[in-house]
Design a protein around this motif. Sequence first.
Motif, PDB file in Angstrom:
ATOM      1  N   LEU A 105      13.454 -11.152 -77.219  1.00  0.00           N
ATOM      2  CA  LEU A 105      12.528 -12.201 -76.774  1.00  0.00           C
ATOM      3  C   LEU A 105      13.182 -13.139 -75.762  1.00  0.00           C
ATOM      4  N   GLU A 106      14.446 -13.417 -75.937  1.00  0.00           N
ATOM      5  CA  GLU A 106      15.148 -14.267 -74.981  1.00  0.00           C
ATOM      6  C   GLU A 106      15.176 -13.626 -73.595  1.00  0.00           C
ATOM      7  N   ALA A 107      15.331 -12.298 -73.553  1.00  0.00           N
ATOM      8  CA  ALA A 107      15.336 -11.590 -72.270  1.00  0.00           C
ATOM      9  C   ALA A 107      13.979 -11.692 -71.585  1.00  0.00           C
ATOM     10  N   GLU A 122       7.636  -5.086 -68.845  1.00  0.00           N
ATOM     11  CA  GLU A 122       7.921  -4.034 -69.826  1.00  0.00           C
ATOM     12  C   GLU A 122       9.415  -3.969 -70.070  1.00  0.00           C
ATOM     13  N   GLY A 123       9.776  -3.666 -71.306  1.00  0.00           N
ATOM     14  CA  GLY A 123      11.175  -3.627 -71.677  1.00  0.00           C
ATOM     15  C   GLY A 123      11.684  -2.212 -71.873  1.00  0.00           C
ATOM     16  N   ARG A 124      12.973  -2.121 -72.083  1.00  0.00           N
ATOM     17  CA  ARG A 124      13.643  -0.834 -72.294  1.00  0.00           C
ATOM     18  C   ARG A 124      13.406  -0.352 -73.727  1.00  0.00           C
ATOM     19  N   THR A 125      13.099   0.942 -73.864  1.00  0.00           N
ATOM     20  CA  THR A 125      12.950   1.574 -75.174  1.00  0.00           C
ATOM     21  C   THR A 125      13.928   2.728 -75.250  1.00  0.00           C
ATOM     22  N   TYR A 126      14.803   2.704 -76.251  1.00  0.00           N
ATOM     23  CA  TYR A 126      15.847   3.709 -76.362  1.00  0.00           C
ATOM     24  C   TYR A 126      15.841   4.313 -77.762  1.00  0.00           C
ATOM     25  N   LEU A 134      13.908  20.031 -81.715  1.00  0.00           N
ATOM     26  CA  LEU A 134      12.981  20.082 -80.585  1.00  0.00           C
ATOM     27  C   LEU A 134      11.684  19.349 -80.895  1.00  0.00           C
ATOM     28  N   SER A 135      11.360  19.218 -82.168  1.00  0.00           N
ATOM     29  CA  SER A 135      10.104  18.575 -82.566  1.00  0.00           C
ATOM     30  C   SER A 135      10.214  17.052 -82.633  1.00  0.00           C
ATOM     31  N   GLU A 136      11.413  16.494 -82.401  1.00  0.00           N
ATOM     32  CA  GLU A 136      11.571  15.046 -82.426  1.00  0.00           C
ATOM     33  C   GLU A 136      11.101  14.438 -81.104  1.00  0.00           C
ATOM     34  N   VAL A 137      10.381  13.332 -81.219  1.00  0.00           N
ATOM     35  CA  VAL A 137       9.850  12.669 -80.026  1.00  0.00           C
ATOM     36  C   VAL A 137      10.094  11.167 -80.120  1.00  0.00           C
ATOM     37  N   SER A 138      10.112  10.520 -78.962  1.00  0.00           N
ATOM     38  CA  SER A 138      10.223   9.074 -78.886  1.00  0.00           C
ATOM     39  C   SER A 138       9.761   8.636 -77.498  1.00  0.00           C
ATOM     40  N   PRO A 139       9.057   7.515 -77.390  1.00  0.00           N
ATOM     41  CA  PRO A 139       8.601   7.015 -76.088  1.00  0.00           C
ATOM     42  C   PRO A 139       9.733   6.328 -75.324  1.00  0.00           C
ATOM     43  N   ILE A 140      10.729   7.092 -74.939  1.00  0.00           N
ATOM     44  CA  ILE A 140      11.895   6.542 -74.251  1.00  0.00           C
ATOM     45  C   ILE A 140      11.484   5.958 -72.892  1.00  0.00           C
ATOM     46  N   ASN A 141      12.013   4.796 -72.588  1.00  0.00           N
ATOM     47  CA  ASN A 141      11.727   4.152 -71.310  1.00  0.00           C
ATOM     48  C   ASN A 141      12.995   3.453 -70.828  1.00  0.00           C
ATOM     49  N   GLU A 142      13.734   4.129 -69.969  1.00  0.00           N
ATOM     50  CA  GLU A 142      15.003   3.593 -69.461  1.00  0.00           C
ATOM     51  C   GLU A 142      14.886   3.028 -68.049  1.00  0.00           C
ATOM     52  N   THR A 143      13.751   3.257 -67.389  1.00  0.00           N
ATOM     53  CA  THR A 143      13.634   2.860 -65.982  1.00  0.00           C
ATOM     54  C   THR A 143      12.363   2.085 -65.651  1.00  0.00           C
ATOM     55  N   GLY A 144      11.395   2.057 -66.539  1.00  0.00           N
ATOM     56  CA  GLY A 144      10.141   1.364 -66.263  1.00  0.00           C
ATOM     57  C   GLY A 144       9.083   2.273 -65.678  1.00  0.00           C
ATOM     58  N   LYS A 189       1.152  -5.556 -61.106  1.00  0.00           N
ATOM     59  CA  LYS A 189       2.329  -4.716 -61.296  1.00  0.00           C
ATOM     60  C   LYS A 189       3.176  -5.273 -62.430  1.00  0.00           C
ATOM     61  N   SER A 190       3.874  -4.390 -63.111  1.00  0.00           N
ATOM     62  CA  SER A 190       4.765  -4.830 -64.182  1.00  0.00           C
ATOM     63  C   SER A 190       6.206  -4.865 -63.689  1.00  0.00           C
ATOM     64  N   PHE A 191       6.978  -5.759 -64.265  1.00  0.00           N
ATOM     65  CA  PHE A 191       8.394  -5.890 -63.930  1.00  0.00           C
ATOM     66  C   PHE A 191       9.206  -5.368 -65.108  1.00  0.00           C
ATOM     67  N   PHE A 192      10.167  -4.487 -64.810  1.00  0.00           N
ATOM     68  CA  PHE A 192      10.975  -3.883 -65.868  1.00  0.00           C
ATOM     69  C   PHE A 192      12.150  -4.778 -66.221  1.00  0.00           C
ATOM     70  N   VAL A 193      12.293  -5.096 -67.509  1.00  0.00           N
ATOM     71  CA  VAL A 193      13.374  -5.951 -68.005  1.00  0.00           C
ATOM     72  C   VAL A 193      14.278  -5.092 -68.887  1.00  0.00           C
ATOM     73  N   ASN A 194      15.353  -4.621 -68.326  1.00  0.00           N
ATOM     74  CA  ASN A 194      16.239  -3.705 -69.040  1.00  0.00           C
ATOM     75  C   ASN A 194      16.825  -4.330 -70.312  1.00  0.00           C
ATOM     76  N   SER A 195      17.091  -5.627 -70.281  1.00  0.00           N
ATOM     77  CA  SER A 195      17.717  -6.287 -71.426  1.00  0.00           C
ATOM     78  C   SER A 195      16.733  -6.627 -72.538  1.00  0.00           C
ATOM     79  N   ALA A 196      15.443  -6.474 -72.282  1.00  0.00           N
ATOM     80  CA  ALA A 196      14.437  -6.678 -73.335  1.00  0.00           C
ATOM     81  C   ALA A 196      14.245  -5.338 -74.054  1.00  0.00           C
ATOM     82  N   SER A 197      15.175  -5.020 -74.918  1.00  0.00           N
ATOM     83  CA  SER A 197      15.276  -3.666 -75.462  1.00  0.00           C
ATOM     84  C   SER A 197      14.821  -3.576 -76.910  1.00  0.00           C
TER      85      SER A 197
END
Length: 288
Positions: A105-107, A122-126, A134-144, A189-197
């Motif tokens: 939240l601070e980010a 939008e923030g980073r999702t890792y 192979l059946s494992e999934v996750s909405p990874i978002n490293e770049t926006g 447009k959305s701004f990507f905040v890498n530190s909001a993870s």
Amino acid sequence: MNPTIIPLFSVIIPTYQRNDLLAKCLDCLAPNVQTLSTESYEVIVTDDGFNTTAEGLIRERYPWAKWVSGSRKGPAANRNNGAKYARGKWLVFTDDDCLPDRHWLEAYAKAIVDESNYQVFEGRTYVNRPKKSLSEVSPINETGGYLWSCNFAIERRLFESIDGFDERFPYAAMEDVDLNYRLTKEGYKSFFVNSASVCHPWRKMGEWQKLKQHQKSTLIYLSIHPEESNRLNKVYYLRAFLKDLILEIIPGILKYRGAGATFALLKLWLFLENMLLVKPPLDRKLEF
């Protein structure tokens, strides 16, 4: 939180009969864990459960969070329901199976000041570990560029002006793609905040029913935005499948053996079904 103070953020968490996961998420949002001041945010859990709910859990272990009953019309409607109770200037969305970082939240708060021309972030999702199946999934978002519903912030007035998530989506699929598309069409447009993870641990993709629900959601999306059919045609879909085949399916079969082969056949069957319908999956942004 002092009820007379208007918080900067209202964190909205939709939940549905996953109290064990929800508890881990709330542990990450506790006032003594998040680095943003307690007076600057509130947490709203909007609950679609019917066999069990999180009301007792929150009352006993997380009294600083607000529990509200959901509309039981799916994740899109449930998020909108939580937003109705929000007092913050900004809405921040995450899911009950996510683990926000301490500076999450601070980010976002810093980004709102530094990038004041934006009304959507939008923030980073890792993920929490290397993939094991192979059946494992996750909405990874490293770049926006995705605006996944598990990690983004939007000015409340803007969210209300576009009527929030489209409640015609009954399943946990495509409702965030639709929101992102509508915002983009309106020029936001959305701004990507890498530190909001946030960490989104790997989850099993689920049974055939879940895949069919995603397919139905895609059909709903294209019925709402028929112009997208001009871009998302058979050629697009074929290229998407070939990319999956080369980068994920074949390596997965070699690595996971029998389990990988079974899952590959499932994906092939779904691909052939969608090719006949000319309805590609939009569960992620594809770049070639």
